[in-house]
Write a protein that holds these residues in place. Structure first.
Motif, short mmCIF file in Angstrom:
data_model
loop_
_atom_site.label_atom_id
_atom_site.label_comp_id
_atom_site.label_asym_id
_atom_site.label_seq_id
_atom_site.Cartn_x
_atom_site.Cartn_y
_atom_site.Cartn_z
N UNK A 1 0.93 -1.22 0.02
CA UNK A 1 -0.08 -0.16 0.20
C UNK A 1 0.93 1.22 -0.14
N UNK A 2 2.15 1.12 0.53
CA UNK A 2 2.90 2.28 0.57
C UNK A 2 4.24 2.03 -0.14
N UNK A 3 4.22 1.21 -0.83
CA UNK A 3 5.49 1.05 -1.72
C UNK A 3 6.75 0.51 -1.02
N UNK A 4 6.58 0.03 0.15
CA UNK A 4 7.64 -0.68 1.29
C UNK A 4 7.82 -1.90 0.78
N UNK A 5 9.07 -2.47 1.23
CA UNK A 5 9.58 -3.71 1.14
C UNK A 5 9.18 -4.92 1.86
N UNK A 6 9.13 -6.00 1.18
CA UNK A 6 8.86 -7.38 1.96
C UNK A 6 10.09 -7.40 3.19
N UNK A 7 9.81 -7.65 4.45
CA UNK A 7 10.49 -7.66 5.56
C UNK A 7 11.01 -9.08 6.04
N UNK A 8 10.17 -10.15 5.43
CA UNK A 8 10.36 -11.50 5.80
C UNK A 8 11.62 -12.09 5.06
N UNK A 9 12.23 -13.17 5.54
CA UNK A 9 12.94 -13.93 4.54
C UNK A 9 13.05 -15.47 5.15
N UNK A 10 13.71 -16.06 4.09
CA UNK A 10 13.85 -17.71 4.59
C UNK A 10 15.19 -18.02 3.66
N UNK A 11 15.73 -19.32 4.14
CA UNK A 11 16.72 -19.80 3.49
C UNK A 11 16.64 -21.44 3.68
N UNK A 12 17.22 -22.10 2.73
CA UNK A 12 17.33 -23.72 3.01
C UNK A 12 18.19 -24.38 2.26
N UNK A 13 18.96 -25.34 3.04
CA UNK A 13 20.14 -26.08 2.17
C UNK A 13 20.55 -27.24 2.73
N UNK A 14 20.90 -28.03 2.11
CA UNK A 14 21.70 -29.29 2.38
C UNK A 14 23.05 -28.90 2.80
N UNK A 15 23.47 -29.23 4.18
CA UNK A 15 24.81 -28.85 4.56
C UNK A 15 25.82 -29.98 4.40
N UNK A 16 26.61 -29.41 3.57
CA UNK A 16 27.81 -30.51 3.06
C UNK A 16 27.26 -31.91 2.93
N UNK A 17 28.19 -32.66 3.15
CA UNK A 17 27.92 -34.18 3.01
C UNK A 17 27.43 -35.01 4.43
N UNK A 18 27.01 -33.95 5.27
CA UNK A 18 26.76 -34.61 6.63
C UNK A 18 25.55 -35.14 6.62
N UNK A 19 24.43 -35.02 5.83
CA UNK A 19 23.18 -35.74 5.88
C UNK A 19 22.02 -34.63 6.38
N UNK A 20 22.72 -33.62 7.23
CA UNK A 20 21.79 -32.80 7.68
C UNK A 20 21.24 -31.66 6.78
N UNK A 21 20.26 -31.05 6.81
CA UNK A 21 19.65 -30.08 5.95
C UNK A 21 18.97 -29.02 6.86
N UNK A 22 19.05 -27.73 6.35
CA UNK A 22 18.54 -26.66 7.54
C UNK A 22 17.68 -25.81 6.65
#
Lengths: 211, 469
Positions: free
Chosen positions: B199-220
């Motif tokens: 409504x006022x031309x302002x920005x989105x303030x939310x964010x996110x990210x996801x990734x597999x962490x190296x070869x560890x088998x963990x994902x974030x």
């Protein structure tokens, strides 16, 4: 949904009879129309209209702007200005109507109160008793408006720091005043999200801020 | 004859004329006169007509001034109001028409006495009611009464959608939606700028990210909500998400995780105090460092850009997930008012992985940018751990979703609310927007993004929703 409850306490004592009450009706209706075209207001605004003269009357109980219909406000040809009784009525209403937040309930925004008078309280003692109670309720803002030369700014100033003075209660002035009221309401709608109190927008030239 | 006699007697008396006893036979003769008889008839007929007319006039006037209120309508929202003739006491209305409905989107159904349709224009509509009441001549012009019907504008039409400034150094795309793999499961995330910002031309303030962490088998997966009151919070939320990914990429190595893998296996076989303690210790150690790293990264950026840290206020939630032979391990951290929910395979249980920082007033919460959260006694309670055979959904969301869909905190712990939420996602909503969570649906990101346009009065904040399924 968070509601923004706004209470109007309007003087309908004898001195308002005739042109002033007509001007008030027109100005109120103009304000409601302005608010209807504001996206935030249409979503969250609830309005209550209470009048006081010899008696206190709830003209419109707290109603969502979407469903709001403004009836014509009438006033007797003479009679006292029971401002204190009016405040007392508002206090009871705010206590029962405004919703506080909890883990199972979404709370309202802090309510706003606009007091409009063209005279001074006939029940001055009762009026002064009620001032503290008003201050104890968590209003986002209380705005006092004194219209015409008979209105007493100082007594209104005891109720709130936000007092404005209108030189007369004619149609053009009241229109300006209620336009400013709608701007104040729109402001209240937005800034309260961060828990700050409402900052009043600068009033138009017809309105004198009483310091 | 009797009627004429009575009438004339009364008429003379009214005019103070007495009939002397000597003139009674003359009077009898007078009233028998055909002219007089006819005159009385005409007079009486006229009087009756005058009376009828007066009754009609007052009745019409009553109807004209009668207050008739009909509920307000809203553009594009189905409207129906009954003009109940019985309740209005309008049974004597014999002809009725409504005018002024042209181009309004409304029609009047005379049989049902209802005004209905979908209003197309806003404002105070002046509706003309034309009517004739019983007793009026059939060729008489209809009476006209005006009724005011208030039509609110469509709130949706009042919101402006102003572009945000692409040249701003911290510009962020208004809407993003992505899908992909997350371990052996799927992930879909959509993040949208709220209407209050558009409504006022302002920005989105939310964010996110996801990734597999190296070869560890963990994902974030990390989600962050920039504070509405903070000027550069859109950058704060971005740094927060990127920082935790960077942290785990640098610090999660197969070597460093070996012991934890063994602990988890032991814990699975036989959980006891010792294994629980070891897990808690590991979770606290690794995740708190990541959270602290995020805080420091934002602080450094603030110093570098010569502005205050508070300008970057943002909440942060993240979840680390790994699949073992014996099930999925979940580690979580959260500060702020964004929930992490884990739904079991059968959709019969919800585990809320974090508690929410909610203040007494709207908008009051805590941020990853606040150094004091790390010193607080409650810091250790910001972490979550869960080992499960399987799960149906892992959900991370910002308050832009939580506020309209769960409304209050207490609902986040109710499984029926989560089932309602997924019912809504799968098409049980007024727009009929559907997100198809079957594997292989390449449209899932677009579907979620479309679903997220749902309308909810008073809820116009940024919305971010991430689902692992």
């Amino acid at each position: 949904m968070r509601r923004l409850p706004v209470y109007f306490l309007l003087d309908t004592s004898g001195s308002m009879y005739g042109e002033p009450i007509q001007a008030l009706n027109n100005a109120l209706s103009g304000m409601i129309n302005t608010l209807r075209s504001d996206a935030q207001a249409l979503d969250s605004l609830w309005i209550s209209i209470i009048t006081f003269d010899r008696e206190v009357k709830e003209i419109v109980p707290l109603t969502e702007l979407v469903n709001f219909q403004l009836p014509e406000i009438i006033c007797p040809q003479s009679g006292p200005t029971n401002t204190g009784a009016g405040l007392d009525f508002v206090i009871q209403k705010v206590k029962t109507e405004v919703i506080k937040g909890s883990s199972t309930q979404k709370g309202d925004w802090k309510p706003l109160l606009f007091v409009f008078t063209d005279g001074k309280p006939s029940d001055i003692q009762f009026y002064r008793q009620k001032i503290q109670e008003i201050k104890n309720l968590s209003f986002g803002a209380v705005v006092g408006c004194a219209a015409g030369h008979m209105a007493n700014d100082d007594i209104l100033k005891e109720l709130t720091d936000n007092v404005v003075h209108l030189d007369s209660a004619d149609s053009a002035t009241l229109k300006q005043f209620f336009k400013w009221v709608s701007e104040t309401i729109e402001q209240g709608n937005k800034s309260q999200g961060t828990g700050e109190s409402v900052t009043l927008p600068p009033p138009p030239s017809e309105i004198t801020v009483v310091i | 004859m009797e009627e004429t006699k009575r009438y004339l007697k009364a008429f003379l008396t009214q005019n103070k004329i007495e009939i002397p006893s000597g003139k009674l036979s003359l009077f009898d003769e007078f009233i028998a006169n055909e002219n007089n008889v006819n005159s009385v008839k005409i007079i009486q007929e006229n009087q009756r007509m005058i009376m009828e007319n007066w009754k009609l006039k007052t009745r019409i006037d009553d109807i004209m001034i009668q207050a008739v209120s009909i509920p307000n309508g809203t553009v594009n929202k189905k409207y129906e109001a009954k003009l109940d003739f019985t309740k209005l006491n309008w049974q004597d209305i014999v002809a009725f028409e409504i005018k002024g409905l042209e181009n309004t989107g409304l029609q009047f159904d005379a049989k049902e006495e209802t005004l209905s349709g979908t209003p197309e224009i806003s404002g105070d509509l002046k509706i003309k009611i034309l009517f004739r009441i019983e007793g009026e001549p059939e060729d008489a012009a209809l009476n006209e009464k005006t009724l005011t019907l208030i039509i609110n504008p469509d709130p949706k039409s009042l919101w402006k959608n102003l572009e945000s400034d692409k040249n701003d150094p911290f510009y962020k795309e208004d809407n993003v939606a992505v899908s992909g793999k997350f371990l052996d499961k799927n992930i879909v995330v959509a993040s949208k700028r709220g209407r209050s910002h558009a409504n006022t031309g302002a920005f989105r303030e939310d964010d996110f990210a996801f990734k597999n962490i190296n070869q560890t088998g963990w994902s974030l997966l990390a989600v962050s909500d920039g504070a509405g009151s903070a000027r550069l919070s859109r950058k704060g939320s971005k740094i927060a998400c990127d920082a935790v990914i960077q942290y785990f990429e640098e610090n999660f190595t197969e070597e460093s995780l070996k012991e934890f893998d063994e602990t988890l296996l032991l814990h699975h076989k036989q959980s006891d105090e010792s294994s629980s303690k070891k897990i808690s210790h590991f979770v606290y150690n690794s995740l708190s460092k990541a959270a602290h790293f995020a805080n420091k990264q934002i602080e450094e950026f603030a110093i570098k850009s010569e502005t205050e840290l508070a300008n970057f206020h943002a909440t942060l939630i993240f979840a680390l997930v790994k699949k073992y032979d014996f099930g999925y391990a979940l580690l979580t951290f959260g500060v702020g008012d964004c929930p992490i929910g884990l739904l079991n395979k059968e959709l019969t249980e919800i585990k809320l992985m974090n508690w929410l920082d909610v203040g007494d007033f709207g908008g009051g919460t805590r941020f990853i940018t606040m150094p004091e959260i790390f010193q607080s006694d409650k810091f250790s309670t910001r972490f979550g751990f869960k080992l499960v055979d399987d799960f149906s959904y892992l959900v991370l969301m910002t308050d832009g979703i939580y506020d309209p869909k769960f409304v209050v905190e207490a609902n986040l712990e109710k499984i029926e609310k989560w089932n309602e939420f997924f019912g809504d996602l799968q098409g049980n909503n007024e727009d009929g927007h559907k997100v198809d969570f079957s594997t292989g649906n390449t449209e899932v990101a677009n579907q979620l993004s479309t679903w997220m346009d749902f309308w909810s009065p008073g809820n116009h904040d940024d919305r971010t929703l991430a689902i692992i399924y």
